[in-house]
Design an enzyme around this catalytic site. Structure first.
Site, mmCIF file in Angstrom:
data_model
loop_
_atom_site.group_PDB
_atom_site.id
_atom_site.type_symbol
_atom_site.label_atom_id
_atom_site.label_comp_id
_atom_site.label_asym_id
_atom_site.label_seq_id
_atom_site.Cartn_x
_atom_site.Cartn_y
_atom_site.Cartn_z
ATOM 1 N N ASP A 1 10.811 25.082 -35.428
ATOM 2 C CA ASP A 1 11.429 25.470 -36.687
ATOM 3 C C ASP A 1 10.310 25.907 -37.635
ATOM 4 O O ASP A 1 9.573 25.073 -38.138
ATOM 5 C CB ASP A 1 12.198 24.275 -37.242
ATOM 6 C CG ASP A 1 12.696 24.452 -38.657
ATOM 7 O OD1 ASP A 1 12.713 25.593 -39.153
ATOM 8 O OD2 ASP A 1 13.054 23.438 -39.277
ATOM 9 N N GLU B 1 9.903 27.805 -47.002
ATOM 10 C CA GLU B 1 11.291 27.443 -46.753
ATOM 11 C C GLU B 1 11.462 25.940 -46.630
ATOM 12 O O GLU B 1 12.480 25.386 -47.065
ATOM 13 C CB GLU B 1 11.784 28.139 -45.473
ATOM 14 C CG GLU B 1 13.292 28.029 -45.244
ATOM 15 C CD GLU B 1 13.728 26.748 -44.550
ATOM 16 O OE1 GLU B 1 14.938 26.434 -44.614
ATOM 17 O OE2 GLU B 1 12.871 26.058 -43.952
ATOM 18 N N GLU B 2 10.492 25.249 -46.043
ATOM 19 C CA GLU B 2 10.643 23.818 -45.799
ATOM 20 C C GLU B 2 10.709 22.994 -47.082
ATOM 21 O O GLU B 2 11.126 21.837 -47.058
ATOM 22 C CB GLU B 2 9.503 23.299 -44.910
ATOM 23 C CG GLU B 2 9.521 23.842 -43.484
ATOM 24 C CD GLU B 2 10.720 23.365 -42.671
ATOM 25 O OE1 GLU B 2 11.534 22.585 -43.194
ATOM 26 O OE2 GLU B 2 10.841 23.773 -41.504
ATOM 27 N N ASP C 1 16.919 30.781 -38.126
ATOM 28 C CA ASP C 1 16.362 29.428 -38.229
ATOM 29 C C ASP C 1 16.894 28.586 -37.082
ATOM 30 O O ASP C 1 17.594 29.092 -36.196
ATOM 31 C CB ASP C 1 16.710 28.816 -39.587
ATOM 32 C CG ASP C 1 15.585 27.962 -40.150
ATOM 33 O OD1 ASP C 1 14.942 27.237 -39.360
ATOM 34 O OD2 ASP C 1 15.342 28.002 -41.374
ATOM 35 N N HIS D 1 13.308 18.794 -36.498
ATOM 36 C CA HIS D 1 12.365 18.115 -37.400
ATOM 37 C C HIS D 1 11.785 16.849 -36.773
ATOM 38 O O HIS D 1 11.296 15.967 -37.484
ATOM 39 C CB HIS D 1 13.017 17.797 -38.751
ATOM 40 C CG HIS D 1 13.091 18.973 -39.662
ATOM 41 N ND1 HIS D 1 13.185 18.858 -41.030
ATOM 42 C CD2 HIS D 1 13.067 20.300 -39.413
ATOM 43 C CE1 HIS D 1 13.227 20.064 -41.581
ATOM 44 N NE2 HIS D 1 13.156 20.961 -40.609
ATOM 45 N N HIS E 1 10.911 32.024 -41.473
ATOM 46 C CA HIS E 1 9.794 31.415 -42.214
ATOM 47 C C HIS E 1 8.696 30.939 -41.274
ATOM 48 O O HIS E 1 8.963 30.462 -40.161
ATOM 49 C CB HIS E 1 10.278 30.281 -43.117
ATOM 50 C CG HIS E 1 10.822 29.071 -42.410
ATOM 51 N ND1 HIS E 1 10.044 27.996 -42.055
ATOM 52 C CD2 HIS E 1 12.075 28.752 -42.015
ATOM 53 C CE1 HIS E 1 10.784 27.067 -41.481
ATOM 54 N NE2 HIS E 1 12.025 27.509 -41.429
#
Length: 374
Positions: free
Chosen positions: A188, A222-223, A243, A323, A71
């Site tokens: 990410d 995706e997030e 990922d 994250h 993604h």
């Protein structure tokens, strides 16, 4: 098979991807960029209505095709309210802690154009608030965006074209270290996308035709949980998601080599596909480890939840402080890229998967414990 991953190419592509802001909901420009990069590799990008990319690496057969998915969307924020002091209240885009937002340089995409600023706690000055700065609570209700313009009230913000719902993009702060470490926000999953491009380039340079079509898919949401939901095709029988892995105490992920996920919060990954990937690593001396993620899901989950009937697996690159202020090592990215390339070129092991529905003939078996004698 002499397959080589170009690490310099991978790093160049990653740097270019990180330089393009793409929080969920603002991914148009990175899709233009990525489509051009795929074109450079001789591949045609086909876009869904919202902009997810599908590109086909042609094989000798199309039924029972494979797919690799990553993604391009990242974490970000939106304006929640125009505060009386001229600062902006925020809500997150994606799931990330406000403790990692404090101190970030950011840009609000206002109607009048981008405006720079900094995310701060309301009590931002120790010279004014003393020890209260250290005891202030953490959370999205306790940070604000201070814009670098002379504004002190909601009317001033409105005059600048700033409004509720405006996207806020967070600076990546990227550093490529001489020892192979890469430090940045938004690794990410832009690091995964760069590894996908490096794998495609290695396959192109090798000149071999895969046994099956392999669709390389790049999703845009995706997030927020629904990345691959509308991106699958009926011919796809197996899907490998790419990922980040969670390198942290209590996890077996590493910043070196491939981390193959055995399960995440949605349950175990396909037994046969996962073990195929592990065997490819063993047979080609690709450094790897296995892990289980308890608070994690990826594009594979959204594909299954949307009704796609396919085998799924997840390969990851270990990220320290996922994250947050993320760090990876180039070794993991080149290892992921090599595994993806070798998976795309690997022989077919379950011919029955070419058909969506079939009888029991050719269906797989799994090892089971022998029953005890009564």
């Amino acid at each position: 098979m002499s397959l080589k991953i170009d690490a310099d190419y991978l790093c160049r592509e990653l740097a270019a991807l990180l330089a393009i802001p793409s929080p969920t909901g603002m991914t148009d420009e990175i899709i233009h960029h990525l489509s051009g990069r795929l074109g450079d590799l001789g591949l045609e990008a086909t876009l869904t209505r919202r902009g997810a990319i599908r590109t086909r690496l042609a094989g000798r057969a199309s039924e029972g095709a494979r797919a690799v998915v990553g993604h391009v969307d990242t974490l970000g924020a939106q304006v929640k309210a125009l505060r009386e002091d001229g600062r902006l209240a925020l809500v997150p885009v994606g799931h990330w802690s406000a403790r990692f937002a404090e101190g970030a340089r950011a840009t609000v995409i206002a109607e009048s154009g981008p405006i720079r600023g900094t995310i701060l706690p309301p009590l931002a000055s120790g010279h004014t608030f003393g020890e209260a700065v250290d005891s202030a609570p953490i959370g999205w209700d306790h940070v604000v965006l201070r814009l670098d313009v002379p504004v002190s009230d909601p009317a001033g913000l409105e005059a600048l074209g700033v409004g509720i719902g405006d996207h806020v993009v967070i600076d990546p702060g990227t550093e490529f270290m001489p020892n192979g470490y890469i430090v940045s926000r938004h690794l990410d999953d832009k690091a995964g996308v760069a590894a996908m491009l490096a794998a495609l380039r290695a396959i192109r340079d090798l000149g071999e035709v895969p046994a099956l079509d392999c669709w390389w898919i790049f999703t845009i949401a995706e997030e927020v949980g629904h990345g691959a939901a509308g991106a699958m095709l009926p011919d796809i029988a197996s899907l490998v998601a790419v990922d980040n892995g969670t390198t942290a105490p209590g996890q077996n992920s590493s910043e070196y080599g491939v981390t193959i996920a055995m399960a995440d919060q949605t349950g175990p990954f396909d037994w046969h596909l996962t073990r195929k990937l592990v065997d490819l690593c063993r047979n080609h001396a690709i450094p790897h480890q296995k892990d289980v993620f308890r608070y994690y899901r990826s594009d594979s989950a959204s594909a299954l939840e949307a009704g796609a009937d396919l085998r799924t697996a997840l390969v990851t690159f270990g990220v320290d402080a996922s994250h947050g202020y993320e760090r990876i090592h180039l070794n993991a990215l080149t290892s992921v890229a090599e595994l993806l390339a070798r998976y795309s070129l690997s022989p077919v092991e379950i011919p029955r998967d070419a058909r969506a529905l079939a009888g029991l003939t050719g269906f797989t078996h799994q090892p089971v414990a022998a029953p005890e004698d009564e």
